[in-house]
Write an enzyme that holds these catalytic residues in place. Structure first.
Site, PDB file in Angstrom:
ATOM      1  NE  ARG A 128      -7.590  14.160 -14.438  1.00 28.07           N
ATOM      2  CZ  ARG A 128      -7.271  14.525 -15.559  1.00 28.07           C
ATOM      3  NH1 ARG A 128      -8.046  14.104 -16.458  1.00 28.07           N
ATOM      4  NH2 ARG A 128      -6.283  15.551 -15.698  1.00 28.07           N
ATOM      5  CE  LYS A 150      -7.877  -0.004   3.162  1.00 29.24           C
ATOM      6  NZ  LYS A 150      -6.985  -0.341   4.535  1.00 29.24           N
ATOM      7  CD  GLU A 192      -5.332 -11.003   6.050  1.00 29.61           C
ATOM      8  OE1 GLU A 192      -6.370 -10.533   6.699  1.00 29.61           O
ATOM      9  OE2 GLU A 192      -4.453 -10.425   5.744  1.00 29.61           O
ATOM     10  CE  LYS A 234     -11.726  -5.893   2.592  1.00 32.30           C
ATOM     11  NZ  LYS A 234     -10.470  -6.069   2.557  1.00 32.30           N
ATOM     12  CD  GLU A 244      -8.393   1.238   7.528  1.00 35.68           C
ATOM     13  OE1 GLU A 244      -8.149   0.636   6.223  1.00 35.68           O
ATOM     14  OE2 GLU A 244      -7.335   1.353   8.050  1.00 35.68           O
ATOM     15  NE  ARG A 248     -11.447  -1.250   3.912  1.00 37.70           N
ATOM     16  CZ  ARG A 248     -11.659  -1.021   2.578  1.00 37.70           C
ATOM     17  NH1 ARG A 248     -12.346  -0.164   2.106  1.00 37.70           N
ATOM     18  NH2 ARG A 248     -10.783  -2.053   1.704  1.00 37.70           N
ATOM     19  CG  ASN A 252      -6.056  -2.323   9.844  1.00 36.06           C
ATOM     20  OD1 ASN A 252      -5.889  -2.778   8.694  1.00 36.06           O
ATOM     21  ND2 ASN A 252      -6.439  -1.041  10.097  1.00 36.06           N
ATOM     22  CG  HIS A 255      -3.165  -6.699   9.364  1.00 36.95           C
ATOM     23  ND1 HIS A 255      -4.038  -7.680   9.725  1.00 36.95           N
ATOM     24  CD2 HIS A 255      -2.942  -6.850   8.016  1.00 36.95           C
ATOM     25  CE1 HIS A 255      -4.450  -8.419   8.685  1.00 36.95           C
ATOM     26  NE2 HIS A 255      -3.845  -7.890   7.703  1.00 36.95           N
ATOM     27  CG  HIS A 259       1.666  -4.528   8.635  1.00 41.44           C
ATOM     28  ND1 HIS A 259       0.780  -3.599   8.620  1.00 41.44           N
ATOM     29  CD2 HIS A 259       1.218  -5.299   7.430  1.00 41.44           C
ATOM     30  CE1 HIS A 259      -0.246  -3.723   7.905  1.00 41.44           C
ATOM     31  NE2 HIS A 259       0.032  -4.839   7.022  1.00 41.44           N
ATOM     32  CG  HIS A 272      -0.235 -10.339   4.637  1.00 43.11           C
ATOM     33  ND1 HIS A 272       0.246  -9.217   5.432  1.00 43.11           N
ATOM     34  CD2 HIS A 272      -1.425 -10.268   4.560  1.00 43.11           C
ATOM     35  CE1 HIS A 272      -0.652  -8.419   5.733  1.00 43.11           C
ATOM     36  NE2 HIS A 272      -1.871  -9.261   5.486  1.00 43.11           N
TER      37      HIS A 272
HETATM   38  N1  LIG Z   1      -5.726  -4.337  -1.284  1.00 46.43           N
HETATM   39  C1  LIG Z   1      -5.966  -4.790  -0.084  1.00 46.43           C
HETATM   40  O1  LIG Z   1      -7.008  -4.589   0.523  1.00 46.43           O
HETATM   41  C2  LIG Z   1      -4.995  -5.734   0.412  1.00 46.43           C
HETATM   42  C3  LIG Z   1      -5.375  -6.625   1.513  1.00 46.43           C
HETATM   43  C4  LIG Z   1      -4.404  -7.605   1.885  1.00 46.43           C
HETATM   44  C5  LIG Z   1      -3.314  -7.895   1.104  1.00 46.43           C
HETATM   45  N2  LIG Z   1      -3.147  -7.092   0.026  1.00 46.43           N
HETATM   46  C6  LIG Z   1      -1.858  -7.327  -0.815  1.00 46.43           C
HETATM   47  O2  LIG Z   1      -1.830  -8.603  -1.320  1.00 46.43           O
HETATM   48  C7  LIG Z   1      -0.633  -8.980  -1.643  1.00 46.43           C
HETATM   49  C8  LIG Z   1      -0.547 -10.117  -1.366  1.00 46.43           C
HETATM   50  O3  LIG Z   1      -1.571 -11.280  -1.970  1.00 46.43           O
HETATM   51  P1  LIG Z   1      -1.374 -12.792  -2.358  1.00 46.43           P
HETATM   52  O4  LIG Z   1      -1.076 -13.458  -0.885  1.00 46.43           O
HETATM   53  O5  LIG Z   1      -2.382 -13.152  -3.111  1.00 46.43           O
HETATM   54  O6  LIG Z   1       0.010 -12.982  -3.134  1.00 46.43           O
HETATM   55  P2  LIG Z   1       0.435 -12.882  -4.609  1.00 46.43           P
HETATM   56  O7  LIG Z   1      -0.335 -12.100  -5.645  1.00 46.43           O
HETATM   57  O8  LIG Z   1       1.732 -12.839  -4.461  1.00 46.43           O
HETATM   58  O9  LIG Z   1       0.205 -14.470  -4.984  1.00 46.43           O
HETATM   59  C9  LIG Z   1       0.890 -15.766  -4.269  1.00 46.43           C
HETATM   60  C10 LIG Z   1       1.676 -16.530  -5.137  1.00 46.43           C
HETATM   61  O10 LIG Z   1       0.695 -17.696  -5.663  1.00 46.43           O
HETATM   62  C11 LIG Z   1       0.627 -17.604  -7.158  1.00 46.43           C
HETATM   63  N3  LIG Z   1      -0.688 -17.926  -7.662  1.00 46.43           N
HETATM   64  C12 LIG Z   1      -1.504 -16.906  -7.566  1.00 46.43           C
HETATM   65  N4  LIG Z   1      -2.851 -17.640  -7.792  1.00 46.43           N
HETATM   66  C13 LIG Z   1      -2.406 -18.900  -8.396  1.00 46.43           C
HETATM   67  C14 LIG Z   1      -2.971 -19.825  -8.604  1.00 46.43           C
HETATM   68  N5  LIG Z   1      -4.446 -20.293  -8.908  1.00 46.43           N
HETATM   69  N6  LIG Z   1      -2.313 -21.259  -8.650  1.00 46.43           N
HETATM   70  C15 LIG Z   1      -1.088 -21.186  -8.575  1.00 46.43           C
HETATM   71  N7  LIG Z   1      -0.286 -20.149  -8.344  1.00 46.43           N
HETATM   72  C16 LIG Z   1      -1.044 -19.096  -8.114  1.00 46.43           C
HETATM   73  C17 LIG Z   1       1.315 -16.026  -7.470  1.00 46.43           C
HETATM   74  O11 LIG Z   1       1.714 -16.236  -8.693  1.00 46.43           O
HETATM   75  C18 LIG Z   1       2.219 -16.010  -6.369  1.00 46.43           C
HETATM   76  O12 LIG Z   1       3.622 -16.625  -6.708  1.00 46.43           O
HETATM   77  C19 LIG Z   1       0.322  -8.194  -0.878  1.00 46.43           C
HETATM   78  O13 LIG Z   1       1.074  -7.351  -1.988  1.00 46.43           O
HETATM   79  C20 LIG Z   1      -0.630  -7.268  -0.040  1.00 46.43           C
HETATM   80  O14 LIG Z   1      -0.011  -5.957   0.314  1.00 46.43           O
HETATM   81  C21 LIG Z   1      -3.821  -5.866  -0.384  1.00 46.43           C
HETATM   82 ZN   LIG Z   2      -3.983  -8.774   5.674  1.00 49.22          ZN
END
Ligand SMILES: NC(=O)c1ccc[n+]([C@@H]2O[C@H](COP(=O)([O-])OP(=O)(O)OC[C@H]3O[C@@H](n4cnc5c(N)ncnc54)[C@H](O)[C@@H]3O)[C@@H](O)[C@H]2O)c1
Ligand SMILES: [Zn+2]
Length: 377
Positions: A128, A150, A192, A234, A244, A248, A252, A255, A259, A272
Site C-alpha cells: 500500500r 502520476k 514538453e 510544473k 487535475e 493541471r 494537456n 495532447h 495522443h 510522444h
Molecule cells: N507520469 C506522467 O506524468 C507522465 C508524463 C509524460 C509522459 N509519461 C510517460 O513517459 C513515458 C515516456 O518517457 P520517455 O520519453 O522518457 O521514454 P523512455 O523512458 O522510454 O526513454 C526513452 C529511451 O531513452 C533511453 N534512455 C533513457 N535515459 C537515457 C540516457 N540518459 N542515455 C541514453 N539512453 C537513455 C531509454 O532506455 C529509452 O530507450 C511514456 O510511457 C509516457 O506515458 C508520463
Molecule cells: Zn506529454
C-alpha cells in the site's frame, strides 16, 4: 559546476511531509545517496532501471547509496513502453517479496518516463505504498513525468489507464546523463518544456526561441536554467491542483491530437513529444481560428517546432480516424472535450468543444483563410 546540485525547486503539497524537492545539477549522480537517505529514511533500496541506463549510470548511483549506508538491489526491466504493463508489475512484486522488501525499502526509478511510471506504480501499490525516488534520465522525465506523482501502466484497452497518484520523496536530476541520450529523444523531450512556456510563461518561451540550438547541444548553463524554470512551472501547477481538477488540465495542451496521432501511427513510430508538438501547433491554429489567440501565435510555435527538427503537421490520417481517436481519449467529459487553447503565448485556457470543432473539416485551407482575416464559418 560539476558535482554541485546547482538548483532546487520545491513541490509544495498539503499534508505532513508530502512536499518534496527537485534538485537539478550537473555531475551530481555520484552523490545522490545522502539526500535519498535523508528524504526516505530508508536502509534498503531497490533501483528499477532499463539496460541502456543501467549499464551507464546504475553503478554510480549504487556506490553513492552504499556510501550513504543504504543497501541496494538492482532490477533491470526490458527497455521500451511495452514494459509498462501489469505483467511486469506482477514480476516486480515477486522480486520485492523475494527480497523481503518492507516499508523501509525505497524504490528508486533510474531512467526515463517508462521506468518512472512503472516503478512509481510499483511503489504506490506494494504494501500500500513505500517511499519512492525519481532519478530521471531523459529530458521528458526531468521536466514532466518525474514531477507530479502520476504513475501507472498501460493495458491493451489504452495507455496509462491503470495508475495512481504517488508522489516521490525526492527528484534527483543530473543533467550530465543527457550526454548519452539520442538526439531525437532530446528534441522530443524539449517539447514538453517548451509547452510549459507556451501555456504559462511567455519569458520561458522566448528564452527557448533565443537559445534552442544551445539547449539541443546540451550547453550546461542554458540547459540548467531552462529546465529549472520548466520544472518550477510544473511544480507550481501540481502544488495548486494535484489531482487535475483545474489548472493541471492546461498541461494537456497539444495532447488531444497528440495522443490521437500517436495512436493512429501505431505506438512507437512517433515519439510522444513529436506527436505533442504537432498537436500543439494544431491547437494553436484552432485558438486563432476561434479568435481566442492573436494571429501569428501558431506560426511562432511552429517555427520553434521546426527548429527542433520535428514535423509540425499532424500525420495525414483521414479526418474520421482522428475524430474517433479523439472520442475515446479518456480526457473528455460527455460529448464535449475540455480542449486546451492558447489566449496568447504564455497564457492558456480550456473551452468545451465537440470533436468536430477540435478537428474541423478541411482544417488547412479554412485556417489559411482565417489568418487573412475572412469571416468565420
Ligand atoms: N507520469 C506522467 O506524468 C507522465 C508524463 C509524460 C509522459 N509519461 C510517460 O513517459 C513515458 C515516456 O518517457 P520517455 O520519453 O522518457 O521514454 P523512455 O523512458 O522510454 O526513454 C526513452 C529511451 O531513452 C533511453 N534512455 C533513457 N535515459 C537515457 C540516457 N540518459 N542515455 C541514453 N539512453 C537513455 C531509454 O532506455 C529509452 O530507450 C511514456 O510511457 C509516457 O506515458 C508520463
Ligand atoms: Zn506529454
Amino acid at each position: 559546476m560539476s558535482g554541485r546540485a546547482a538548483r532546487s525547486v520545491r513541490v509544495a503539497l498539503p499534508g505532513k511531509d508530502r512536499s518534496y524537492p527537485v534538485r537539478l545539477g550537473t555531475g551530481t549522480l555520484a552523490r545522490a545517496g545522502d539526500e535519498i537517505a535523508r528524504t526516505t529514511k530508508a536502509t534498503r533500496a531497490v533501483v528499477v532501471t532499463v539496460p541502456p541506463v543501467a549499464r551507464r549510470y546504475a553503478p554510480r548511483l549504487e556506490r553513492s547509496l552504499r556510501e550513504a549506508g543504504i543497501r541496494s538491489h538492482r532490477i533491470v526491466v526490458p527497455d521500451g513502453d511495452a514494459s509498462k504493463n501489469l505483467r511486469q508489475i506482477s514480476k516486480l512484486y515477486d522480486a520485492l517479496l523475494e527480497l523481503g522488501a518492507d516499508r523501509t525499502t525505497a524504490i528508486i526509478a533510474l531512467g526515463g518516463g517508462v521506468v518512472g511510471d512503472l516503478a512509481g506504480f510499483l511503489a504506490a501499490s506494494y504494501l500500500r505504498g513505500v517511499p519512492f525516488v525519481q532519478v530521471p534520465t531523459t529530458i521528458l522525465a526531468m521536466v514532466d513525468s518525474s514531477v507530479g506523482g502520476k504513475v501507472g501502466v498501460n493495458v491493451p484497452q489504452g495507455k496509462n489507464l491503470i495508475g495512481a497518484f504517488h508522489q516521490p520523496r525526492l527528484v534527483w536530476v543530473d543533467l550530465e546523463v543527457l550526454a548519452s541520450l539520442p538526439a531525437r529523444q532530446r528534441a522530443a523531450g524539449l517539447v514538453e518544456a517548451i509547452k510549459h512556456g507556451v501555456i504559462l510563461d511567455r519569458a520561458l518561451f522566448e528564452r527557448f526561441e533565443r537559445d534552442l540550438e544551445r539547449a539541443l547541444a546540451l550547453d550546461p548553463a542554458v540547459l540548467v536554467s531552462l529546465l529549472t524554470r520548466a520544472v518550477a512551472l510544473k511544480a507550481e501547477v501540481v502544488g495548486r491542483d494535484e489531482r487535475e481538477a483545474g489548472v493541471r488540465t492546461l498541461l494537456n495542451f497539444g495532447h488531444t491530437l497528440g495522443h490521437a496521432a500517436e495512436k493512429l501511427s501505431g505506438y512507437g513510430k512517433l515519439l510522444h513529444g513529436e506527436a505533442v508538438a504537432a498537436g500543439m501547433v494544431h491547437a494553436a491554429r484552432r485558438s486563432e481560428a476561434l479568435e481566442l489567440a492573436p494571429g501569428g501565435t501558431a506560426e511562432r510555435l511552429q517555427a520553434v517546432v521546426e527548429r527542433l527538427g520535428i514535423e509540425p503537421e499532424l500525420p495525414p490520417f483521414p479526418r474520421r480516424a482522428y475524430l474517433s481517436a479523439i472520442r475515446v481519449d479518456k480526457k473528455r467529459t460527455e460529448s464535449h472535450i475540455r480542449f486546451v487553447v492558447l489566449r496568447r503565448i504564455g497564457a492558456a485556457d480550456t473551452v468545451p468543444l465537440t470533436p468536430s470543432e477540435v478537428y474541423p473539416p478541411r482544417p488547412g485551407p479554412s485556417q489559411r483563410r482565417q489568418r487573412r482575416g475572412s469571416l468565420r464559418t
